[in-house]
Design a protein around this motif. Structure first.
Motif, PDB file in Angstrom:
ATOM      1  N   HIS A   1      -3.681  -3.342  -8.486  1.00 48.59           N
ATOM      2  CA  HIS A   1      -4.261  -2.745  -9.698  1.00 48.59           C
ATOM      3  C   HIS A   1      -3.264  -2.934 -10.845  1.00 48.59           C
TER       4      HIS A   1
ATOM      5  N   LYS B   1       0.820  -1.216   0.000  1.00 38.79           N
ATOM      6  CA  LYS B   1       0.000   0.000   0.000  1.00 38.79           C
ATOM      7  C   LYS B   1       0.849   1.258   0.000  1.00 38.79           C
TER       8      LYS B   1
ATOM      9  N   LYS C   1       5.208  -0.944 -10.231  1.00 43.79           N
ATOM     10  CA  LYS C   1       5.722  -0.347  -8.998  1.00 43.79           C
ATOM     11  C   LYS C   1       6.016  -1.396  -7.943  1.00 43.79           C
TER      12      LYS C   1
ATOM     13  N   VAL D   1       2.032   1.746  -3.996  1.00 46.92           N
ATOM     14  CA  VAL D   1       1.127   1.868  -5.140  1.00 46.92           C
ATOM     15  C   VAL D   1       0.316   3.162  -5.127  1.00 46.92           C
ATOM     16  N   ASP D   2      -0.282   3.466  -6.283  1.00 44.73           N
ATOM     17  CA  ASP D   2      -1.168   4.627  -6.417  1.00 44.73           C
ATOM     18  C   ASP D   2      -2.601   4.285  -6.041  1.00 44.73           C
ATOM     19  N   HIS D   3      -2.973   3.007  -6.096  1.00 44.52           N
ATOM     20  CA  HIS D   3      -4.333   2.559  -5.782  1.00 44.52           C
ATOM     21  C   HIS D   3      -4.285   1.608  -4.579  1.00 44.52           C
ATOM     22  N   PRO D   4      -4.088   2.134  -3.364  1.00 48.70           N
ATOM     23  CA  PRO D   4      -3.946   1.250  -2.198  1.00 48.70           C
ATOM     24  C   PRO D   4      -5.210   0.462  -1.858  1.00 48.70           C
TER      25      PRO D   4
ATOM     26  N   ASP E   1      -2.258  -1.067 -13.170  1.00 51.71           N
ATOM     27  CA  ASP E   1      -1.367   0.071 -13.376  1.00 51.71           C
ATOM     28  C   ASP E   1      -0.232   0.105 -12.359  1.00 51.71           C
ATOM     29  N   ASP E   2      -0.406  -0.553 -11.220  1.00 52.92           N
ATOM     30  CA  ASP E   2       0.591  -0.533 -10.149  1.00 52.92           C
ATOM     31  C   ASP E   2       1.530  -1.735 -10.175  1.00 52.92           C
TER      32      ASP E   2
END
Length: 75
Positions: free
Chosen positions: A37, A10, A43, A13-16, A39-40
């Protein structure tokens, strides 16, 4: 172990809210599956897998204290 992976992921990432960790324990080994997600994904894995390798190193150290082998699957 599950909470440790969740807190690390968490923070990265950008979407925790999309971080999901499932845990299965068969006695001597713990298998953790980390889902994030799409997109993450980069990362969490990092360049050449460096972030994933670092997370696995932390988990192995934590597993040593519990005399268990820890495996992390990212997907």
């Amino acid at each position: 172990m599950k909470e440790l992976v969740e807190s690390i992921a968490k923070a990265l990432v950008d979407h925790p809210d999309d971080v999901v960790v499932s845990e299965s324990d068969n006695g001597k080994a713990i298998t953790l599956k980390l889902e994030v997600h799409p997109d993450d994904m980069g990362k969490v894995i990092g360049k050449q897998g460096r972030i994933a390798k670092a997370i696995r190193a932390v988990l192995n150290a934590a597993g040593t204290h519990q005399n268990k082998r820890v495996q992390l699957e990212i997907g």
